[in-house]
Write a protein that holds these residues in place. Sequence first.
Motif, PDB file in Angstrom:
ATOM      1  N   THR A   1     -11.069  49.370  61.982  1.00 52.67           N
ATOM      2  CA  THR A   1     -10.957  48.247  62.910  1.00 52.67           C
ATOM      3  C   THR A   1      -9.522  47.794  63.092  1.00 52.67           C
ATOM      4  O   THR A   1      -9.214  47.080  64.042  1.00 52.67           O
ATOM      5  CB  THR A   1     -11.802  47.061  62.421  1.00 52.67           C
ATOM      6  OG1 THR A   1     -11.352  46.667  61.111  1.00 52.67           O
ATOM      7  CG2 THR A   1     -13.274  47.431  62.349  1.00 52.67           C
ATOM      8  N   ARG A   2      -8.641  48.175  62.177  1.00 50.92           N
ATOM      9  CA  ARG A   2      -7.236  47.793  62.276  1.00 50.92           C
ATOM     10  C   ARG A   2      -6.381  48.900  62.886  1.00 50.92           C
ATOM     11  O   ARG A   2      -5.163  48.805  62.923  1.00 50.92           O
ATOM     12  CB  ARG A   2      -6.699  47.435  60.892  1.00 50.92           C
ATOM     13  CG  ARG A   2      -7.494  46.344  60.185  1.00 50.92           C
ATOM     14  CD  ARG A   2      -7.191  44.978  60.747  1.00 50.92           C
ATOM     15  NE  ARG A   2      -8.072  43.947  60.210  1.00 50.92           N
ATOM     16  CZ  ARG A   2      -7.737  42.668  60.072  1.00 50.92           C
ATOM     17  NH1 ARG A   2      -6.533  42.282  60.416  1.00 50.92           N
ATOM     18  NH2 ARG A   2      -8.610  41.794  59.622  1.00 50.92           N
ATOM     19  N   GLY A   3      -7.023  49.967  63.338  1.00 55.78           N
ATOM     20  CA  GLY A   3      -6.279  51.056  63.951  1.00 55.78           C
ATOM     21  C   GLY A   3      -5.607  50.620  65.245  1.00 55.78           C
ATOM     22  O   GLY A   3      -6.071  49.714  65.943  1.00 55.78           O
ATOM     23  N   CYS A   4      -4.488  51.257  65.567  1.00 53.65           N
ATOM     24  CA  CYS A   4      -3.719  50.896  66.759  1.00 53.65           C
ATOM     25  C   CYS A   4      -4.516  51.169  68.024  1.00 53.65           C
ATOM     26  O   CYS A   4      -4.931  52.315  68.264  1.00 53.65           O
ATOM     27  CB  CYS A   4      -2.418  51.680  66.779  1.00 53.65           C
ATOM     28  SG  CYS A   4      -1.438  51.404  68.275  1.00 53.65           S
ATOM     29  N   PRO A   5      -4.734  50.160  68.885  1.00 56.43           N
ATOM     30  CA  PRO A   5      -5.475  50.388  70.125  1.00 56.43           C
ATOM     31  C   PRO A   5      -4.665  51.116  71.187  1.00 56.43           C
ATOM     32  O   PRO A   5      -5.199  51.508  72.222  1.00 56.43           O
ATOM     33  CB  PRO A   5      -5.824  48.963  70.584  1.00 56.43           C
ATOM     34  CG  PRO A   5      -4.735  48.114  70.023  1.00 56.43           C
ATOM     35  CD  PRO A   5      -4.358  48.736  68.707  1.00 56.43           C
ATOM     36  N   GLY A   6      -3.364  51.324  70.948  1.00 56.86           N
ATOM     37  CA  GLY A   6      -2.518  51.977  71.942  1.00 56.86           C
ATOM     38  C   GLY A   6      -2.422  53.474  71.781  1.00 56.86           C
ATOM     39  O   GLY A   6      -1.527  54.101  72.369  1.00 56.86           O
ATOM     40  N   LYS A   7      -3.341  54.070  71.038  1.00 51.69           N
ATOM     41  CA  LYS A   7      -3.283  55.509  70.757  1.00 51.69           C
ATOM     42  C   LYS A   7      -3.333  56.338  72.034  1.00 51.69           C
ATOM     43  O   LYS A   7      -2.564  57.291  72.202  1.00 51.69           O
ATOM     44  CB  LYS A   7      -4.442  55.878  69.832  1.00 51.69           C
ATOM     45  CG  LYS A   7      -4.517  57.329  69.438  1.00 51.69           C
ATOM     46  CD  LYS A   7      -5.667  57.549  68.459  1.00 51.69           C
ATOM     47  CE  LYS A   7      -5.790  59.009  68.065  1.00 51.69           C
ATOM     48  NZ  LYS A   7      -6.890  59.223  67.082  1.00 51.69           N
ATOM     49  N   VAL A   8      -4.222  55.991  72.959  1.00 50.73           N
ATOM     50  CA  VAL A   8      -4.363  56.748  74.208  1.00 50.73           C
ATOM     51  C   VAL A   8      -3.064  56.732  75.001  1.00 50.73           C
ATOM     52  O   VAL A   8      -2.577  57.768  75.475  1.00 50.73           O
ATOM     53  CB  VAL A   8      -5.523  56.194  75.055  1.00 50.73           C
ATOM     54  CG1 VAL A   8      -5.543  56.834  76.440  1.00 50.73           C
ATOM     55  CG2 VAL A   8      -6.856  56.426  74.353  1.00 50.73           C
ATOM     56  N   LEU A   9      -2.474  55.555  75.136  1.00 48.52           N
ATOM     57  CA  LEU A   9      -1.224  55.425  75.887  1.00 48.52           C
ATOM     58  C   LEU A   9      -0.090  56.168  75.191  1.00 48.52           C
ATOM     59  O   LEU A   9       0.732  56.817  75.850  1.00 48.52           O
ATOM     60  CB  LEU A   9      -0.862  53.945  76.058  1.00 48.52           C
ATOM     61  CG  LEU A   9       0.438  53.656  76.818  1.00 48.52           C
ATOM     62  CD1 LEU A   9       0.373  54.210  78.226  1.00 48.52           C
ATOM     63  CD2 LEU A   9       0.729  52.161  76.829  1.00 48.52           C
ATOM     64  N   ALA A  10      -0.032  56.093  73.866  1.00 46.55           N
ATOM     65  CA  ALA A  10       1.037  56.757  73.128  1.00 46.55           C
ATOM     66  C   ALA A  10       1.010  58.268  73.348  1.00 46.55           C
ATOM     67  O   ALA A  10       2.051  58.891  73.620  1.00 46.55           O
ATOM     68  CB  ALA A  10       0.916  56.441  71.633  1.00 46.55           C
ATOM     69  N   TYR A  11      -0.172  58.859  73.235  1.00 46.16           N
ATOM     70  CA  TYR A  11      -0.278  60.304  73.454  1.00 46.16           C
ATOM     71  C   TYR A  11       0.089  60.668  74.890  1.00 46.16           C
ATOM     72  O   TYR A  11       0.729  61.693  75.139  1.00 46.16           O
ATOM     73  CB  TYR A  11      -1.689  60.790  73.136  1.00 46.16           C
ATOM     74  CG  TYR A  11      -1.905  61.140  71.682  1.00 46.16           C
ATOM     75  CD1 TYR A  11      -1.247  62.221  71.109  1.00 46.16           C
ATOM     76  CD2 TYR A  11      -2.764  60.400  70.882  1.00 46.16           C
ATOM     77  CE1 TYR A  11      -1.434  62.559  69.777  1.00 46.16           C
ATOM     78  CE2 TYR A  11      -2.967  60.728  69.539  1.00 46.16           C
ATOM     79  CZ  TYR A  11      -2.294  61.803  68.993  1.00 46.16           C
ATOM     80  OH  TYR A  11      -2.477  62.134  67.673  1.00 46.16           O
ATOM     81  N   LEU A  12      -0.303  59.831  75.846  1.00 49.84           N
ATOM     82  CA  LEU A  12       0.010  60.128  77.240  1.00 49.84           C
ATOM     83  C   LEU A  12       1.513  60.050  77.487  1.00 49.84           C
ATOM     84  O   LEU A  12       2.094  60.925  78.155  1.00 49.84           O
ATOM     85  CB  LEU A  12      -0.731  59.161  78.167  1.00 49.84           C
ATOM     86  CG  LEU A  12      -0.479  59.349  79.663  1.00 49.84           C
ATOM     87  CD1 LEU A  12      -0.854  60.766  80.107  1.00 49.84           C
ATOM     88  CD2 LEU A  12      -1.255  58.306  80.474  1.00 49.84           C
ATOM     89  N   GLU A  13       2.175  59.025  76.967  1.00 47.48           N
ATOM     90  CA  GLU A  13       3.616  58.887  77.158  1.00 47.48           C
ATOM     91  C   GLU A  13       4.368  60.078  76.577  1.00 47.48           C
ATOM     92  O   GLU A  13       5.241  60.670  77.233  1.00 47.48           O
ATOM     93  CB  GLU A  13       4.111  57.591  76.507  1.00 47.48           C
ATOM     94  CG  GLU A  13       3.699  56.329  77.249  1.00 47.48           C
ATOM     95  CD  GLU A  13       4.288  55.088  76.627  1.00 47.48           C
ATOM     96  OE1 GLU A  13       5.504  54.848  76.789  1.00 47.48           O
ATOM     97  OE2 GLU A  13       3.538  54.348  75.958  1.00 47.48           O
ATOM     98  N   MET A  14       4.046  60.441  75.347  1.00 50.45           N
ATOM     99  CA  MET A  14       4.736  61.565  74.712  1.00 50.45           C
ATOM    100  C   MET A  14       4.437  62.877  75.426  1.00 50.45           C
ATOM    101  O   MET A  14       5.325  63.716  75.617  1.00 50.45           O
ATOM    102  CB  MET A  14       4.340  61.648  73.240  1.00 50.45           C
ATOM    103  CG  MET A  14       4.831  60.488  72.395  1.00 50.45           C
ATOM    104  SD  MET A  14       4.417  60.643  70.633  1.00 50.45           S
ATOM    105  CE  MET A  14       5.449  62.040  70.169  1.00 50.45           C
ATOM    106  N   SER A  15       3.199  63.054  75.863  1.00 44.42           N
ATOM    107  CA  SER A  15       2.819  64.290  76.557  1.00 44.42           C
ATOM    108  C   SER A  15       3.566  64.433  77.867  1.00 44.42           C
ATOM    109  O   SER A  15       4.098  65.516  78.190  1.00 44.42           O
ATOM    110  CB  SER A  15       1.305  64.308  76.807  1.00 44.42           C
ATOM    111  OG  SER A  15       0.577  64.326  75.605  1.00 44.42           O
TER     112      SER A  15
END
Length: 453
Positions: free
Chosen positions: A377-391
């Motif tokens: 529940t404390r995991g970063c909610p921005g994971k999707v955006l982070a992978y997209l930015e780096m990709s």
Amino acid sequence: MYFIAQVLKSTEYGICLLLGYCVFLALYRTLLHPLRHYSGPAGAKLTDWYAGYGAIKGDLHLRAWGNHTQYGPMAAPNVYSIFNALDPRMHHSKRRAISQVLSESSVRAFEPVLAEQVDIFLHQLMNSASSEPANSEPVNISDRSRRFGMEVAVRLAFGHSLGLQTSAAYRPLLDAVEVGNYQFNFFMQLFPGAGRDDQVKDVRSKHAEHDLLSFLPDDMPLSEVWSEGAFFLIAGGDTIACGISAQFFHLSRNPECYRQLAAEIRSTFSDGASITSSAQLASCRYLRATIDETLRLSPPIPGTLWWEQASEDSGPLVVDGHLIPRGTQLGVNTYALHHNEDYFPEPHTFRPERWLVGSSLAAKTTRGAFVPFSIGTRGCPGKVLAYLEMSLIIAKTLWYFDFEMAPGKLGLKGQSTRNDSPYGENGYNLYDMFGASHVGPYLRFRPRGEGSI
């Protein structure tokens, strides 16, 4: 003379009392403290200055890795983070607002803004590039990625542009955030539980753009509005900058990985404009493997994320057979976990194939120990955006450019060059400031002549 004598005598008493207190405290923490049975460095048992000194030097993550290697996992009491809302209901409320703006549908709606910023990043590289490598101006990727990451975070949080990639007007914000991270990490480690009450201007307004403020309740206190905005700037800006910089670094030092990734990108897409968040991008398995290996080897938050048992949880907290006193802060150091050879063979080596199903190294890698975004529940909610930015950044850069290390000493900035370095030979130096501070890499770019950006 009598007055001076009395002052000296009082001073002696004070020194004796202070020394007596220090001795008593040292004996208590060594012999009587509930966590006395946990092994670890003596300095950390006796004083919070152990962590404070590590925060000053920026090597606390390396100390934690060394301690994990020597002593095994440890529990550290009374270390608090302003990002840890202990009340689950409060945390759920905060997370709900943030999760809305970082959901997959929200990220898709935000992608045109993100794509615009990626193209600006590429145009800035083009301004420094040359078809003759000797004529290319070396580019400090740390600086460029920080400008990109923070501009995206500001646009997503507040719906306004600061023009950080194209103008120097607001770039002092980047240094201010880094100094703030340094100060926060120092006080968090040295004075557990210390906080700061900031008074801020009400920046809330109705936005036409898709941003965080659009999702926050109108009656949310200003202090919480400030907190959520600051969270975006740190978690959405600095961490992405570290991930991008580290990926450029590791690719520039590993030519076979560079060659394989470039071949995948250039054979998957017909032109640079088609590189978007699509099924084609998702099919680039080696791209995702290089991102995961970058996040493992150089985690953007290399330190320890502290946890505490919820107040309404009345049951005992038992970790590894030990009863943990209520109110004790617990955490697993990300850098130490990601470099544990029991989970990741050759932990200091850049090996993207460890993430590819079917490879011999993948069979030995424990995916459950890979936690760059934390878990639960404390995991970063921005994971999707982070992978997209780096990709997008890496894929589009490799479509339009070839790159290499800058020549001479400049090309070695940010690189560990000794065999006995904690980062391994040719590793990327990180400095723990809650997030990770970094320098370089300095690279030269050569346009491939594959159309205009």
